[in-house]
Design a protein around this motif. Structure first.
Motif, PDB file in Angstrom:
ATOM      1  N   PRO A  27       0.832  -1.210   0.000  1.00  0.00           N
ATOM      2  CA  PRO A  27       0.000   0.000   0.000  1.00  0.00           C
ATOM      3  C   PRO A  27       0.868   1.263   0.000  1.00  0.00           C
ATOM      4  O   PRO A  27       2.067   1.204   0.292  1.00  0.00           O
ATOM      5  CB  PRO A  27      -0.772  -0.122   1.313  1.00  0.00           C
ATOM      6  N   PRO A  28       0.262   2.410  -0.284  1.00  0.00           N
ATOM      7  CA  PRO A  28       0.997   3.677  -0.160  1.00  0.00           C
ATOM      8  C   PRO A  28       1.425   3.887   1.299  1.00  0.00           C
ATOM      9  O   PRO A  28       0.873   3.253   2.212  1.00  0.00           O
ATOM     10  CB  PRO A  28      -0.024   4.740  -0.568  1.00  0.00           C
ATOM     11  N   LEU A  29       2.386   4.766   1.513  1.00  0.00           N
ATOM     12  CA  LEU A  29       2.844   5.088   2.861  1.00  0.00           C
ATOM     13  C   LEU A  29       1.646   5.560   3.687  1.00  0.00           C
ATOM     14  O   LEU A  29       0.899   6.442   3.266  1.00  0.00           O
ATOM     15  CB  LEU A  29       3.915   6.180   2.786  1.00  0.00           C
ATOM     16  N   GLY A  85       0.738   5.318  14.826  1.00  0.00           N
ATOM     17  CA  GLY A  85       1.050   6.662  14.368  1.00  0.00           C
ATOM     18  C   GLY A  85       2.302   6.799  13.522  1.00  0.00           C
ATOM     19  O   GLY A  85       2.606   7.890  13.049  1.00  0.00           O
ATOM     20  N   ILE A  86       3.043   5.714  13.308  1.00  0.00           N
ATOM     21  CA  ILE A  86       4.278   5.777  12.521  1.00  0.00           C
ATOM     22  C   ILE A  86       3.985   5.359  11.071  1.00  0.00           C
ATOM     23  O   ILE A  86       3.439   4.284  10.823  1.00  0.00           O
ATOM     24  CB  ILE A  86       5.381   4.859  13.119  1.00  0.00           C
ATOM     25  N   ALA A  87       4.357   6.207  10.132  1.00  0.00           N
ATOM     26  CA  ALA A  87       4.134   5.911   8.714  1.00  0.00           C
ATOM     27  C   ALA A  87       4.943   4.681   8.307  1.00  0.00           C
ATOM     28  O   ALA A  87       6.090   4.511   8.724  1.00  0.00           O
ATOM     29  CB  ALA A  87       4.529   7.114   7.869  1.00  0.00           C
ATOM     30  N   HIS A  88       4.332   3.829   7.488  1.00  0.00           N
ATOM     31  CA  HIS A  88       4.994   2.611   7.043  1.00  0.00           C
ATOM     32  C   HIS A  88       4.371   2.076   5.760  1.00  0.00           C
ATOM     33  O   HIS A  88       3.260   2.459   5.393  1.00  0.00           O
ATOM     34  CB  HIS A  88       4.938   1.522   8.133  1.00  0.00           C
ATOM     35  N   THR A  89       5.099   1.215   5.113  1.00  0.00           N
ATOM     36  CA  THR A  89       4.620   0.473   3.952  1.00  0.00           C
ATOM     37  C   THR A  89       5.559  -0.711   3.739  1.00  0.00           C
ATOM     38  O   THR A  89       6.535  -0.870   4.478  1.00  0.00           O
ATOM     39  CB  THR A  89       4.534   1.340   2.682  1.00  0.00           C
ATOM     40  N   PHE A  90       5.268  -1.528   2.750  1.00  0.00           N
ATOM     41  CA  PHE A  90       6.129  -2.677   2.443  1.00  0.00           C
ATOM     42  C   PHE A  90       6.073  -2.946   0.953  1.00  0.00           C
ATOM     43  O   PHE A  90       5.133  -2.527   0.265  1.00  0.00           O
ATOM     44  CB  PHE A  90       5.699  -3.922   3.236  1.00  0.00           C
ATOM     45  N   ASN A  91       7.097  -3.647   0.459  1.00  0.00           N
ATOM     46  CA  ASN A  91       7.079  -4.085  -0.931  1.00  0.00           C
ATOM     47  C   ASN A  91       8.089  -5.207  -1.135  1.00  0.00           C
ATOM     48  O   ASN A  91       8.903  -5.489  -0.261  1.00  0.00           O
ATOM     49  CB  ASN A  91       7.324  -2.920  -1.905  1.00  0.00           C
ATOM     50  N   LEU A 149      11.708  -9.059   2.172  1.00  0.00           N
ATOM     51  CA  LEU A 149      10.681  -8.019   2.256  1.00  0.00           C
ATOM     52  C   LEU A 149      11.346  -6.695   2.600  1.00  0.00           C
ATOM     53  O   LEU A 149      12.166  -6.624   3.513  1.00  0.00           O
ATOM     54  CB  LEU A 149       9.654  -8.382   3.338  1.00  0.00           C
ATOM     55  N   THR A 150      10.984  -5.654   1.879  1.00  0.00           N
ATOM     56  CA  THR A 150      11.436  -4.309   2.228  1.00  0.00           C
ATOM     57  C   THR A 150      10.291  -3.626   2.949  1.00  0.00           C
ATOM     58  O   THR A 150       9.173  -3.548   2.428  1.00  0.00           O
ATOM     59  CB  THR A 150      11.832  -3.501   0.976  1.00  0.00           C
ATOM     60  N   VAL A 151      10.563  -3.169   4.157  1.00  0.00           N
ATOM     61  CA  VAL A 151       9.555  -2.473   4.965  1.00  0.00           C
ATOM     62  C   VAL A 151      10.096  -1.075   5.248  1.00  0.00           C
ATOM     63  O   VAL A 151      11.223  -0.917   5.705  1.00  0.00           O
ATOM     64  CB  VAL A 151       9.279  -3.212   6.293  1.00  0.00           C
ATOM     65  N   THR A 152       9.286  -0.085   4.971  1.00  0.00           N
ATOM     66  CA  THR A 152       9.622   1.293   5.314  1.00  0.00           C
ATOM     67  C   THR A 152       8.883   1.623   6.597  1.00  0.00           C
ATOM     68  O   THR A 152       7.662   1.463   6.670  1.00  0.00           O
ATOM     69  CB  THR A 152       9.198   2.263   4.197  1.00  0.00           C
TER      70      THR A 152
END
Length: 183
Positions: free
Chosen positions: A42-44, A83-89, A61-64
């Protein structure tokens, strides 16, 4: 009975519900995700009602999380706090399989089932975004997903208002088939 596994019509992402909110008395939801090669998540975004823990079972897995990218292999994990922005790809040429534990579960399972059901019924665009703004607002509200970089207060107010109007206009009755219960 609802299927244990659902699949994103356009990306091929599969989600299997391992431990549902109902099975854990609302303590958590545990899902297993298979993301195809070069698959985007998903988007950030962030959640302010639950914590997400990502645990890699196979692949990379790359997780931001926040402003940092983490590259995780088998057995490694990372947590995205409230509350912390995150995403994965998946930036690699093989599937990645990982679990996500959501504590507490919010209504994440219901939101995924509705979202993927809408895709299967042709009620989204080719990126999987619901064509109905009422449906999109309901999904985001159920899964407590807030878009990073935008005012969280404005988003909460907008989603709540749209969902309220959607209820008044009976926009959600046809979605009950996806989750087997009243919305």
């Amino acid at each position: 009975m609802l299927a244990a596994t659902v699949q994103h019509k356009y990306t091929g992402e599969q989600i299997t519900f391992i431990e549902t909110a109902a099975a854990t008395n609302g303590e958590h939801l545990l899902i297993e995700v298979t993301l195809p090669p070069l698959g985007e998540g998903p988007p950030l975004h962030c959640h302010d009602e639950f914590v997400e823990k990502f645990i890699v079972l196979e692949g990379i897995l790359t997780v931001t999380v926040g402003e940092r990218n983490y590259i995780l292999g088998k057995g490694q994990s990372i947590t995205a706090d409230k509350g912390i922005a995150h995403t994965f790809n998946n930036r690699h040429h093989e599937d990645v399989r990982f679990q996500v534990k959501l504590t507490p579960p919010s209504q994440f399972e219901e939101s995924v089932r509705i979202h993927y059901g809408l895709m299967d019924d042709g009620l989204t665009n080719e990126q999987g975004v619901p064509k109905s703004l009422f449906h999109l607002a309901l999904i985001l509200k159920l899964q407590n997903t807030l878009i990073a970089g935008k005012s969280l207060r404005v988003q909460r107010g907008l989603f709540s208002t749209l969902v309220g109007i959607g209820r008044l206009l009976n926009k959600y009755r046809n979605l009950e088939k996806y989750i087997g219960q009243k919305i």
